[in-house]
Structure formats: C-alpha cells, structure tokens
Design a protein around this motif. Structure first.
Motif, mmCIF file in Angstrom:
data_model
loop_
_atom_site.group_PDB
_atom_site.id
_atom_site.type_symbol
_atom_site.label_atom_id
_atom_site.label_comp_id
_atom_site.label_asym_id
_atom_site.label_seq_id
_atom_site.Cartn_x
_atom_site.Cartn_y
_atom_site.Cartn_z
ATOM 1 N N HIS A 50 0.837 -1.198 0.000
ATOM 2 C CA HIS A 50 0.000 0.000 0.000
ATOM 3 C C HIS A 50 0.876 1.255 0.000
ATOM 4 N N THR A 51 0.263 2.408 -0.192
ATOM 5 C CA THR A 51 1.048 3.622 -0.421
ATOM 6 C C THR A 51 1.752 4.158 0.815
ATOM 7 N N GLY A 52 1.540 3.578 1.964
ATOM 8 C CA GLY A 52 2.360 3.924 3.117
ATOM 9 C C GLY A 52 3.691 3.217 3.077
ATOM 10 N N HIS A 53 3.803 2.191 2.213
ATOM 11 C CA HIS A 53 5.030 1.410 2.105
ATOM 12 C C HIS A 53 5.592 1.386 0.685
ATOM 13 N N PHE A 110 -15.273 17.510 -8.784
ATOM 14 C CA PHE A 110 -13.881 17.763 -8.413
ATOM 15 C C PHE A 110 -13.770 17.874 -6.897
ATOM 16 N N GLY A 111 -12.761 17.208 -6.360
ATOM 17 C CA GLY A 111 -12.587 17.170 -4.915
ATOM 18 C C GLY A 111 -13.151 15.912 -4.284
ATOM 19 N N TRP A 112 -13.882 15.131 -5.084
ATOM 20 C CA TRP A 112 -14.515 13.928 -4.556
ATOM 21 C C TRP A 112 -14.151 12.672 -5.355
ATOM 22 N N GLY A 113 -13.675 12.857 -6.593
ATOM 23 C CA GLY A 113 -13.305 11.726 -7.434
ATOM 24 C C GLY A 113 -11.801 11.591 -7.537
ATOM 25 N N LYS A 114 -11.307 11.416 -8.753
ATOM 26 C CA LYS A 114 -9.880 11.218 -8.991
ATOM 27 C C LYS A 114 -9.040 12.278 -8.277
ATOM 28 N N GLY A 115 -7.947 11.818 -7.663
ATOM 29 C CA GLY A 115 -7.043 12.733 -6.977
ATOM 30 C C GLY A 115 -7.369 12.950 -5.516
ATOM 31 N N PHE A 116 -8.460 12.327 -5.031
ATOM 32 C CA PHE A 116 -8.877 12.543 -3.646
ATOM 33 C C PHE A 116 -9.246 11.209 -2.998
ATOM 34 N N THR A 117 -9.040 11.138 -1.689
ATOM 35 C CA THR A 117 -9.262 9.886 -0.971
ATOM 36 C C THR A 117 -10.682 9.744 -0.439
ATOM 37 N N HIS A 118 -11.616 10.499 -0.988
ATOM 38 C CA HIS A 118 -13.023 10.200 -0.774
ATOM 39 C C HIS A 118 -13.350 8.907 -1.523
ATOM 40 N N TYR A 171 -7.895 -3.380 8.821
ATOM 41 C CA TYR A 171 -8.101 -2.030 8.297
ATOM 42 C C TYR A 171 -7.409 -1.929 6.934
ATOM 43 N N LEU A 172 -7.755 -0.898 6.189
ATOM 44 C CA LEU A 172 -7.048 -0.525 4.959
ATOM 45 C C LEU A 172 -6.482 0.873 5.153
ATOM 46 N N TYR A 173 -5.302 1.114 4.584
ATOM 47 C CA TYR A 173 -4.627 2.407 4.748
ATOM 48 C C TYR A 173 -4.134 2.930 3.399
ATOM 49 N N TRP A 174 -4.296 4.236 3.202
ATOM 50 C CA TRP A 174 -3.751 4.926 2.030
ATOM 51 C C TRP A 174 -3.090 6.239 2.459
ATOM 52 N N GLU A 175 -2.104 6.652 1.692
ATOM 53 C CA GLU A 175 -1.637 8.036 1.780
ATOM 54 C C GLU A 175 -1.352 8.519 0.373
ATOM 55 N N PHE A 176 -1.448 9.836 0.208
ATOM 56 C CA PHE A 176 -1.288 10.431 -1.118
ATOM 57 C C PHE A 176 -0.700 11.823 -0.932
ATOM 58 N N PRO A 177 0.542 12.035 -1.358
ATOM 59 C CA PRO A 177 1.211 13.307 -1.067
ATOM 60 C C PRO A 177 0.759 14.468 -1.945
ATOM 61 N N THR A 220 -2.284 16.817 -4.267
ATOM 62 C CA THR A 220 -3.512 17.565 -3.967
ATOM 63 C C THR A 220 -3.611 17.890 -2.479
ATOM 64 N N GLY A 221 -2.517 18.442 -1.956
ATOM 65 C CA GLY A 221 -2.493 18.917 -0.581
ATOM 66 C C GLY A 221 -1.924 17.943 0.427
ATOM 67 N N GLY A 222 -1.838 16.688 0.085
ATOM 68 C CA GLY A 222 -1.366 15.661 1.027
ATOM 69 C C GLY A 222 -2.526 15.064 1.797
ATOM 70 N N GLN A 223 -2.702 13.733 1.689
ATOM 71 C CA GLN A 223 -3.863 13.089 2.286
ATOM 72 C C GLN A 223 -3.485 11.743 2.916
ATOM 73 N N GLN A 224 -4.263 11.351 3.906
ATOM 74 C CA GLN A 224 -4.232 10.011 4.467
ATOM 75 C C GLN A 224 -5.666 9.527 4.633
ATOM 76 N N ALA A 225 -5.866 8.222 4.551
ATOM 77 C CA ALA A 225 -7.200 7.661 4.751
ATOM 78 C C ALA A 225 -7.082 6.269 5.353
ATOM 79 N N VAL A 226 -8.061 5.922 6.189
ATOM 80 C CA VAL A 226 -8.136 4.598 6.805
ATOM 81 C C VAL A 226 -9.580 4.117 6.731
ATOM 82 N N ARG A 227 -9.755 2.840 6.443
ATOM 83 C CA ARG A 227 -11.084 2.221 6.455
ATOM 84 C C ARG A 227 -11.072 1.080 7.467
ATOM 85 N N ILE A 228 -11.987 1.134 8.436
ATOM 86 C CA ILE A 228 -12.202 0.058 9.407
ATOM 87 C C ILE A 228 -13.696 -0.225 9.433
#
Length: 517
Positions: free
Chosen positions: A96-99, A360-368, A434-440, A442-450
């Motif tokens: 995953h993108t944290g690794h 925009f802000g909810w699809g591609k490029g964002f962790t929504h 859980y699932l984990y993502w990060e994306f540096p 579009t501002g830098g983002q992290q997301a977790v799903r549990i």
C-alpha cells in the motif's frame, strides 16, 4: 464421488489437499492439471458507477455486465491510490502507499522538458516516469519464473525507456503500448513501444492540449477533423493482445491489459460516437478549457469510449471460447482510480462515481470514496459462482497474494495484502483489520477504512493534521464529519496512520508534517 475425494487424488508438483473447510490450490487446477490462465483488465479513470452492473443508466456495457452475471461483483473494492502511477505500483508490488516506492504521479521533471510532446519524441530519455528499484519484485516476475507466459498492453507509467523498470524488466515476456503516461494524452500518438523498441505510427504531430484553429466554428464537426488521425492506439493494442493469447493458448499465461480508456482526451471510434449522438441528441461542444483536446460531442464521446472498451471485452471472451480456454481462464476487470474532472468528461452528468460524489474534490485525486472505490469483477467459469455479489472489503494490494494462491505459487515476498481467493470460491474469507492509504499530492492526504468507519486527513502538506471521520453505513457521500462524537475511533485511526506511514524514499513523496525528513 465427492469433490474432496476427486481433488485429493490430484497432483501438480506437490500434492495439495482439501480438508474440511480449508481451501488449497489443487481445487483450482483443471482435470488435466493445467494451471489457470489469468487476464487482469485495468481501465483508466473508470468510475464505480460507469458500468451498467454498477447502476449506470446512460452508457451501455453489455459484455462487462455479462462478466458480472457469470462471476462475482465486488462492492467494496479499492484501488491502490486515487491516481494512476501509484495505483499501478501498489497493484504490481502488493504494498500500500504507506510502504510503496511510488506514491504519486512523479513525472521525473529534473530531466528537462518532460511535458513537451515534440521534445519527448525527439529524445526518448524524456519519456516515462520514475523507475521502480531493480530489486523491487512484481508478481508478474514471480509468475514468469514459475513458467507462466506473461504479456501486457496499454499504459505502463512505472519506469522510463532504457531504465531497469520497463515491462520487459519487471516480469513481462511481451509488451506493447505506451511506456509514458504523458504520451497517453493522445489516442493517436506518433509511436508506441513493442517490448523495448519504438514502433512508429502513421499519425501526424498533434500535441496534447492543442485547441481549435483560430476562427473555427465550434459547432461545425469539421473543425475537429485534425484530432482524428490514422492509427487509433486501442485498436493496435487489442490486436497485439489477441495475438499473444493465440500464440500462448497451449500454455498457462498471465495477461495485464492496462487500457487507457476512458482517460481523457475524448477520442473514440466514429461509429460509437454517432451511436451516442443519436441516443443523447445534440450537445454543447467542449472547447478544451479544462485540458486535453476539444471535442464536438463530449458526452457522446465519453460514452463511446466505454462502450468501445466493452465491445473489446466481448471480443476477448469470444476468442477465449473459440480457442477452448475460456473455462480455464480467470478474468478480472477493474479501474485504477475513480472518475476524473477534466478534459470534458463531465462525471457528474453520467453519475460516474455512482452512489458517491463525482465532482472535483470527490473523485480522482482525492481519498473520498469516489476517488478510489472502484468496480471489480472476477469471472472464472465453473469456479466462481455466477451473479454473486461480494461485500468483502479489499484493495489492490490483495491482488498479489490472490494470484499467487490461484496459481499455486508460494509467495516469499512481503506484501500488505490478504488473498481474496476464498471469497471468490465461496469459502470462509479472512478480513483486513483495516485498509490504509496516503497520497502526497492535492495537498497531502491520508485515509483509513475500518468496517463502517472511514477517516481522512486533507492538506497535510500545509501542516494540517485534523482527522475527519465518516460512517459509511449512513453517509456514503461522506458529508457529515462525526469525529467530534467518536474520539476513541479517531484515536485508533490516527494510531494506524502513524503505524502504517513509512517515509518515502523519494523527496517528492515526503510529507514533513508526518515527520518525514
């Protein structure tokens, strides 16, 4: 004879047994001990809601819908990232993108004019993206060593020409298509790559982002003629793929079809555009103000691209049946991330993200959810029960261990994934904690799903570490932040974010607010 009795007598190298509810690889091989073929189809920027079997009302996807009717449709499958290159890195490496090594769309800009289409054509060292390290193993490399014939067509994006990270250096016996994702910003390129060599096409130099000629009438279809050239890349890539399958029909093969559809620009076969113009009626032209080429019929062209891809999927299945290998072929169909917001695609008009927000802000490029919850279909006649729906929460980093288990290969590589083969076969499936993502970007983002909970951080690059929390059972569109009401859950989410984030090796992917140096 009971299925356990049948398969307990089978061998493929080592004897694999089925004991009670425990699944083992022998069940996966046909009576003649042939290992299964695997075809992994990856669409580009196709939204969760862009397929009929996921609720699409305007675009016709008859053949892909048939895959779902004959197999399993996942409703909670996630891509590796909300944009192309890192998502593909996660897919092929199982991290995953944290690794992972690639965490964003890094165009390796220090080389020079990497965005200049003509300069790239003149100098191949400007093409492609930053390469993966030589010692980073992909699952196609493992399949290759295990005797699988491996091929790919489409878009690579994980290493420039003349580096150690072309498809031919990362596990493929054959490749054809775009090495560079920037070159893929036209469906009529000047060249593609066959293995590690350029193949020049009979197309003129019409660089991506060129606009209508000065004074041209935007409502006159003739004003757009220069954007339709002679050789359409998707036709060429499909022909090469079917040739590979024909050639390797008598041996186990893995094929990675990394389609460029429906990524902008909007360029589609005329017969399909005409079909949707008739269906949708007249519409306002797209003039190129949001990037890529202008287009007279943007809605019709977007739909045309997806239906054209769907048509090719149908032709592929037909070929497998004619060759007598359909029953022994597992097919996956998914997308690298959610729907885009540029190039005239108009994702909200199509409701491309389905139950999620498409703007925009909810699809591609964002962790929504709209940015990386993607359609995923798995079809395998006689093994996967038809018309089944899975709510198993899974992600691209699960594909690596899944394919290893499907093929009976012992995986010695460390991944973040869990095989979802038991889910495919109706067996007891282990779940992720859980699932984990990060994306540096579009501002830098992290997301977790549990489970039902989803947390997101935005604007990390600005030093903002506020953790938003959403209950996906009651709020699929992530409109109501309930972090204040659930401090214990937020604390757990933040602990996971800290645990799973390993500083990136490349400076361009680092986030200083997370302690990266």
């Amino acid at each position: 004879m009971e299925i356990n009795q049948i398969y307990n007598t089978m061998k493929y190298g080592t004897l694999y047994l089925i004991t009670g509810a425990i699944l083992t690889p022998a069940i996966l091989f046909a009576a003649d001990n042939k290992k299964p073929n695997i075809i992994y189809i990856l669409a580009d920027d196709l939204g969760y809601g862009d397929l009929g079997c996921y609720g699409q009302k305007l675009i016709e996807t008859t053949n892909i819908d048939k895959l779902a009717a004959n197999g399993m449709r996942f409703t909670q499958h996630y891509s590796g990232a909300p944009v192309s290159a890192p998502s593909r890195c996660v897919l092929l490496t199982g991290k995953h993108t944290g690794h992972s090594y690639i965490r964003g769309n890094d165009e390796w800009a220090e080389r020079g004019k990497v965005w200049d289409y003509k300069a790239m054509f003149a100098d191949s060292t400007l093409e492609g993206q930053r390469p993966l390290p030589e010692n980073l193993i992909t699952f196609p490399q493992i399949l290759q060593k295990a005797g699988y014939a491996t091929g790919t067509v489409g878009k690579w994006g994980l290493g420039a020409p003349n580096t150690n990270s072309t498809p031919m250096k990362k596990g493929f016996d054959f490749s054809y298509g775009y090495n560079c994702q920037r070159q893929a910003h036209t469906y009529y390129p000047l060249h593609l790559y066959k293995n590690d060599s350029r193949v020049f096409l009979r197309n003129d130099t019409v660089a991506p982002d060129e606009k209508l000629a000065k004074g041209a009438d935007p409502y006159d279809l003739g004003s757009y003629a220069r954007f339709t050239l002679k050789e359409y890349s998707c036709d060429l890539m499909f022909k090469e793929m079917t040739g590979f399958i024909e050639e390797n029909r008598n041996k186990p093969f893995f094929f990675y079809w990394a389609s460029t559809i429906p990524h902008a620009p909007l360029q589609a076969p005329k017969r399909w555009v005409d079909y949707y113009v008739k269906k949708f009626g007249d519409e306002s032209p797209y003039l190129g103000n949001k990037g890529y080429f202008p287009n007279r019929y943007p809605h019709a062209s977007y739909a045309a691209m997806i239906s054209y891809l769907d048509e090719q999927v149908g032709l592929l299945v037909e070929q497998l049946k004619k060759l007598g290998i359909y029953e022994n072929t597992m097919i996956f169909f998914t997308s690298d991330n959610g729907p885009t917001y540029n190039g005239g695609t108009d994702s909200p008009w199509f409701n491309s993200a389905g139950p999620f927000k498409s703007e925009f802000g909810w699809g591609k490029g964002f962790t929504h959810e709209g940015g990386f919850r993607v359609p995923m279909i798995a079809s395998w006649p006689g093994r996967i029960k038809g018309s089944t729906v899975s709510t198993h929460i899974s992600a691209f980093w699960d594909v690596f261990p899944t394919i290893c288990e499907v093929t009976g290969i012992t995986n010695t590589q460390e991944t973040d994934g869990i095989s979802f083969l038991p889910e495919l076969l109706g067996k007891k499936q282990k779940a992720h904690d859980y699932l984990y993502w990060e994306f540096p970007e579009t501002g830098g983002q992290q997301a977790v799903r549990i489970g039902k909970w989803k947390s997101i951080r935005f604007n990390i690059q600005k030093g903002i570490l506020k953790t938003e929390l959403y209950n996906l059972e009651t709020d699929l569109q992530e409109l109501t932040d309930v972090s204040a009401q659930n401090p214990d859950i937020v604390k757990r989410m933040e602990q996971i974010m800290k645990k799973e984030h390993v500083p990136a090796e490349q400076d361009i992917f680092k986030m200083k607010a997370l302690g990266d140096q």
